[in-house]
Design an enzyme around this catalytic site. Structure first.
Site, PDB file in Angstrom:
ATOM      1  CE  LYS A  67      -4.044   1.952   0.325  1.00 38.68           C
ATOM      2  NZ  LYS A  67      -3.606   2.699  -0.883  1.00 38.68           N
ATOM      3  CE  LYS A 103       4.929   7.693  -1.453  1.00 42.85           C
ATOM      4  NZ  LYS A 103       4.274   8.099  -0.200  1.00 42.85           N
ATOM      5  CG  ASN A 220      -4.876  16.943   0.282  1.00 47.78           C
ATOM      6  OD1 ASN A 220      -5.935  17.505   0.585  1.00 47.78           O
ATOM      7  ND2 ASN A 220      -4.643  15.690   0.591  1.00 47.78           N
ATOM      8  N   GLY A 222      -0.970  20.346   3.913  1.00 41.55           N
ATOM      9  CA  GLY A 222      -0.717  21.593   4.651  1.00 41.55           C
ATOM     10  C   GLY A 222      -1.961  22.463   4.778  1.00 41.55           C
TER      11      GLY A 222
HETATM   12  N1  GLU Z   1       0.629   9.099   0.149  1.00 41.67           N
HETATM   13  C1  GLU Z   1       0.101   8.918   1.463  1.00 41.67           C
HETATM   14  C2  GLU Z   1       1.216   8.577   2.438  1.00 41.67           C
HETATM   15  O1  GLU Z   1       2.376   8.861   2.207  1.00 41.67           O
HETATM   16  C3  GLU Z   1      -1.073   7.946   1.500  1.00 41.67           C
HETATM   17  C4  GLU Z   1      -0.830   6.557   0.988  1.00 41.67           C
HETATM   18  C5  GLU Z   1      -2.078   5.733   0.813  1.00 41.67           C
HETATM   19  O2  GLU Z   1      -3.164   6.233   1.040  1.00 41.67           O
HETATM   20  O3  GLU Z   1      -1.931   4.560   0.433  1.00 41.67           O
HETATM   21  O4  GLU Z   1       0.965   8.104   3.517  1.00 41.67           O
END
Ligand code: GLU
Length: 408
Positions: A67, A103, A220, A222
């Site tokens: 995720k 990621k 988003n 901040g």
């Molecule tokens: N990009 C966000 C983070 O760094 C959310 C990741 C997600 O929702 O899977 O936590």
């Protein structure tokens, strides 16, 4: 620029020693399950072809499907994405949600592309990675410069290619495409819940009822966190974006400021506020400083100059390990990213869960569930840090590693 990946590995080694984890377990966690680099050919509007570099790192799925978000940025590279994937593994484990860590990203300046080009690029990312993605395999989401609309293109492409109809393959979707209520402000709101859960432990002589808050970054995360703190009576004195900041000792009207930035594209010149630089902003005295933009903004150079009573990391990796040590010695508590910004991925998990069950929860329900999870993880992180006489970051890391170890 400091290497975020090396920082993350140094942090892993540090906590491995603190808790005496087995060498083999730690060594395995230093490597991703999959490190995927792709080339994405995109036909630009003028008919020419441009090849973009893209990535997906699947770090570890001991706790559940990989995720993590997808970042679009001109400076994004494989090392950054690897570090962020590793941190996602830790972050999900800190919250206790059944998700692993991953990621993705593309090296691109999205502002330089037309909407059509951006859509073709986003669909191209999915075309190259489709075999690795899926609700039970790897579930991407938004990150820096990626939006619900981009997620809707990606879901559409995934569904076309696989013939599956499952919104659960991506999170952070628009509401009418199976998105969750509350996903937009979730990272900011989560930060607010975590701050409140830990507040009694943050400063020896306590923090005032209405804290003076400074937020670095007005994307988003901040803008949402500034609005939430301000709506709850705190005084948001200064905020900044990549171009610079603004300051008003008596507090900024954040709702108006969001409209102002939408209209003018900038924070500068906002009525009643003084323009300041990002350097000045970080060094302004306050009760709570919230870095909510990018990594490595607080370093050994500026850490000794900070005048905040506490710091909460809503960006991923904004404080370097050297700066972390300096702040610890100076008695400035830091609420670490892997706890403070976990509200976003937690509501992503709720979205995934709702999609799989065919449900749609109200925003009230989502926020209530979010608070339960973040109160509990904040408490556990605090207790772990106390038990080991260490800082909250080490406490959070150790809690996460223990949970991963149990399922490995
Ligand atoms: N990009 C966000 C983070 O760094 C959310 C990741 C997600 O929702 O899977 O936590």
């Amino acid at each position: 620029m400091q290497n975020l990946f090396e920082n993350a590995m140094a942090q892993l080694d540090k906590v491995a020693k603190l808790k005496n984890f087995e060498k083999e377990f730690i060594e395995a966690l230093r490597h991703p399950d999959r490190d995927i680099r792709i080339s994405i050919p995109v036909t630009l509007d003028d008919g020419s072809l441009k090849i973009f570099e893209g990535y997906r790192i699947e770090w570890n799925n001991a706790l559940g499907p990989y995720k993590g978000g997808i970042r679009y940025h001109p400076l994004t590279d494989i090392n950054e994405i690897k570090a962020l994937a590793f941190l996602m593994m830790i972050k999900c484990a800190v919250t206790g949600i059944p998700m692993g860590g991953g990621k993705g990203g593309i090296t691109v300046k999205p502002k330089n592309l037309s909407k059509g080009e951006l859509e073709r690029l986003s669909r191209g990312w999915v075309q190259k990675l489709v075999d690795n993605l899926g609700p039970y395999k790897d579930v991407p989401a938004p990150d820096v410069n990626t939006t619900p609309e981009i997620m809707s293109w990606m879901v559409d492409e995934y569904e076309k290619l696989t013939g599956e109809k499952s919104g659960a393959c991506f999170t952070g979707k628009p509401l009418d495409r199976g998105g969750s209520e509350g996903r937009g402000p979730a990272t900011g709101l989560g930060g607010y819940y975590v701050f409140h859960a830990l507040r009694p432990h943050l400063a020896e002589d306590g923090l005032p009822q209405n804290c003076k808050v400074i937020v670095q970054g007005f994307g988003n995360v901040g803008s949402n966190v500034a609005e939430i703190f301000s709506a709850h009576g705190h005084i948001v004195m200064a905020v900044s974006d990549s171009k610079g900041g603004i300051y008003n000792e008596n507090g900024l009207d954040i709702k108006k400021l969001i409209e102002y930035k939408k209209a003018t594209g900038s924070l500068s010149g906002f009525e009643g506020a003084k323009d300041i630089t990002n350097v000045e902003l970080l060094e302004t005295p306050c009760d709570l400083l919230i870095p909510a933009a990018f990594e490595n903004v607080i370093t050994e150079q500026n850490a000794p100059k900070l005048r905040a009573k506490a710091i909460m990391e809503l960006a991923n990796g904004p404080i370097t390990p050297e700066a972390d040590e300096i702040l610890f010695k100076a008695g400035i508590p830091v609420i670490p990213d892997i706890l403070a910004n976990s509200g976003g991925v937690t509501v992503s998990y709720f979205e995934w869960d709702q999609n799989l069950k065919g449900e749609h929860w109200s925003e009230e329900e989502v926020n209530k569930k979010l608070k339960v999870i973040l109160d509990d993880s904040s408490k556990k992180v605090y207790e772990k840090a106390r038990e080991l006489n260490t800082n909250l970051r080490n406490g959070a890391f150790i809690l996460a590693l223990e949970r991963i170890k149990e399922k490995t």
